[in-house]
Design a protein around this motif. Structure first.
Motif, mmCIF file in Angstrom:
data_model
loop_
_atom_site.group_PDB
_atom_site.id
_atom_site.type_symbol
_atom_site.label_atom_id
_atom_site.label_comp_id
_atom_site.label_asym_id
_atom_site.label_seq_id
_atom_site.Cartn_x
_atom_site.Cartn_y
_atom_site.Cartn_z
ATOM 1 N N THR A 71 6.733 20.297 -43.585
ATOM 2 C CA THR A 71 6.270 20.521 -44.906
ATOM 3 C C THR A 71 4.624 21.363 -44.433
ATOM 4 O O THR A 71 3.962 21.275 -42.884
ATOM 5 C CB THR A 71 5.543 18.931 -45.556
ATOM 6 O OG1 THR A 71 4.876 18.605 -45.106
ATOM 7 C CG2 THR A 71 6.940 18.232 -45.660
ATOM 8 N N ASN A 72 3.880 21.464 -45.397
ATOM 9 C CA ASN A 72 2.551 22.237 -45.095
ATOM 10 C C ASN A 72 2.016 21.552 -44.537
ATOM 11 O O ASN A 72 0.406 21.480 -44.412
ATOM 12 C CB ASN A 72 1.967 23.005 -46.186
ATOM 13 C CG ASN A 72 1.992 22.774 -46.843
ATOM 14 O OD1 ASN A 72 1.924 21.304 -47.082
ATOM 15 N ND2 ASN A 72 2.115 23.512 -48.388
ATOM 16 N N ILE A 103 10.128 17.074 -49.931
ATOM 17 C CA ILE A 103 10.438 18.323 -49.384
ATOM 18 C C ILE A 103 11.442 19.094 -48.900
ATOM 19 O O ILE A 103 11.843 18.052 -48.079
ATOM 20 C CB ILE A 103 9.037 18.561 -48.999
ATOM 21 C CG1 ILE A 103 7.706 18.035 -49.353
ATOM 22 C CG2 ILE A 103 8.823 19.835 -48.586
ATOM 23 C CD1 ILE A 103 7.498 18.611 -50.875
ATOM 24 N N THR A 105 12.381 21.816 -48.012
ATOM 25 C CA THR A 105 11.791 23.383 -47.689
ATOM 26 C C THR A 105 10.644 23.632 -47.793
ATOM 27 O O THR A 105 10.041 23.263 -48.993
ATOM 28 C CB THR A 105 12.941 24.532 -48.051
ATOM 29 O OG1 THR A 105 12.595 25.366 -47.178
ATOM 30 C CG2 THR A 105 13.051 25.060 -48.780
ATOM 31 N N GLN A 106 10.224 24.773 -47.342
ATOM 32 C CA GLN A 106 9.121 25.984 -47.791
ATOM 33 C C GLN A 106 9.112 27.007 -48.031
ATOM 34 O O GLN A 106 9.904 28.002 -47.415
ATOM 35 C CB GLN A 106 8.086 25.483 -46.029
ATOM 36 C CG GLN A 106 7.357 23.953 -45.869
ATOM 37 C CD GLN A 106 6.817 24.211 -44.899
ATOM 38 O OE1 GLN A 106 5.301 24.332 -45.284
ATOM 39 N NE2 GLN A 106 7.127 23.291 -43.680
ATOM 40 N N LYS A 108 7.346 31.086 -48.608
ATOM 41 C CA LYS A 108 6.214 31.908 -47.582
ATOM 42 C C LYS A 108 5.524 32.459 -49.041
ATOM 43 O O LYS A 108 6.341 32.998 -49.918
ATOM 44 C CB LYS A 108 6.154 32.908 -46.621
ATOM 45 C CG LYS A 108 4.794 32.933 -45.955
ATOM 46 C CD LYS A 108 5.869 34.130 -45.046
ATOM 47 C CE LYS A 108 6.031 32.970 -44.337
ATOM 48 N NZ LYS A 108 4.455 31.944 -43.444
ATOM 49 N N ASN A 142 4.935 22.459 -53.924
ATOM 50 C CA ASN A 142 3.048 21.153 -53.708
ATOM 51 C C ASN A 142 2.741 20.196 -54.683
ATOM 52 O O ASN A 142 1.853 19.639 -54.922
ATOM 53 C CB ASN A 142 1.812 22.011 -53.722
ATOM 54 C CG ASN A 142 1.512 22.727 -52.647
ATOM 55 O OD1 ASN A 142 2.534 22.149 -51.275
ATOM 56 N ND2 ASN A 142 0.343 22.779 -51.605
ATOM 57 N N ASP A 178 2.545 29.114 -46.512
ATOM 58 C CA ASP A 178 3.131 27.688 -46.971
ATOM 59 C C ASP A 178 3.243 26.798 -47.486
ATOM 60 O O ASP A 178 2.175 25.916 -47.508
ATOM 61 C CB ASP A 178 3.721 27.710 -45.470
ATOM 62 C CG ASP A 178 4.521 28.986 -45.100
ATOM 63 O OD1 ASP A 178 5.119 29.634 -45.136
ATOM 64 O OD2 ASP A 178 4.176 28.098 -43.514
ATOM 65 N N ASN A 180 4.921 23.740 -49.757
ATOM 66 C CA ASN A 180 6.166 22.656 -49.641
ATOM 67 C C ASN A 180 6.625 23.145 -51.792
ATOM 68 O O ASN A 180 6.449 22.997 -52.592
ATOM 69 C CB ASN A 180 5.410 21.494 -49.663
ATOM 70 C CG ASN A 180 4.882 20.847 -48.717
ATOM 71 O OD1 ASN A 180 4.648 21.417 -47.944
ATOM 72 N ND2 ASN A 180 3.978 20.137 -49.082
#
Length: 206
Positions: A71-72, A103, A105-106, A108, A142, A178, A180
């Motif tokens: 995660t970020n 979460i 993945t992330q 961009k 997020n 990035d 979430n």
């Protein structure tokens, strides 16, 4: 469980490093800490974390190494704002959609378009996750329950209203950052089930 309706953005005032984890100290309001106890679940940028200590409206969370990598939160620094939502309680209104705080993945940030008419964020994501992302579908960004805009093979658009920008930290994000992502669980189950059924039919007919 969470609703994806962010209650506040709160500042990370300290980060303490230890073997295999970091402890985040987050400054919250008295309204947010009212009735909050150690062991409770609170979403930070959509990540379900456990309260380990409460001290004068400062709330502490231990974040494990795996969570930091996925995660970020692993890139979060002192002074950053995180989206906060306390866990869902029975009898409260659900204005978003159900989120687990896990979460997937992330994504961009590919572009940000901020004009007098709109505020759009274009996100780029591993194409394998686009199986679960549909135009006008739900997604957790997020920890925010949002509606998906235009989609492509490798990403999608978010069209943000001023209220969302005011109540969340999404306006802090710039190109290259990035974010979430939590996929809508019902969509994922439906897509996986259909794909499994179709695969079995192809196997039988082959």
């Amino acid at each position: 469980m969470f609703t994806g309706i962010v209650q506040a953005t709160c500042e990370v005032v300290s980060i303490y490093k230890a073997a295999g984890l970091k402890t985040f100290e987050v400054a919250m309001t008295p309204e947010l800490t009212k009735g909050l106890v150690t062991g409770a679940s609170v979403a930070n940028n959509g990540v379900c974390l456990t309260v380990t200590k409460i001290l004068n409206d400062k709330v502490f969370f231990d974040v494990m190494e795996e969570t930091l990598q996925l995660t970020n939160l692993g890139k979060t620094a002192v002074g950053d704002r995180v989206n906060i939502e306390r866990s869902l309680t029975f009898g409260t209104e659900i204005g978003g959609h159900i989120l687990s705080g896990h979460i997937h993945t992330q994504a961009k940030v590919k572009s940000v378009s901020n004009t007098a008419e709109h505020y759009n964020i274009e996100l780029e994501i591993d194409p394998k996750w686009m199986h679960y992302i549909f135009y006008k579908g739900f997604i957790g960004i997020n920890g925010c329950s949002l509606t998906v805009g235009q989609v492509s093979d490798s990403g999608f658009m978010l069209h943000l209203i001023p209220e969302t920008l005011k109540l969340t930290n999404l306006s802090d994000y710039q190109v290259g950052d990035d974010i979430n992502i939590e996929i809508d669980s019902q969509t994922q189950v439906i897509v996986d089930t259909v794909e499994r059924i179709l695969a079995k039919k192809q196997l039988v007919n082959s």
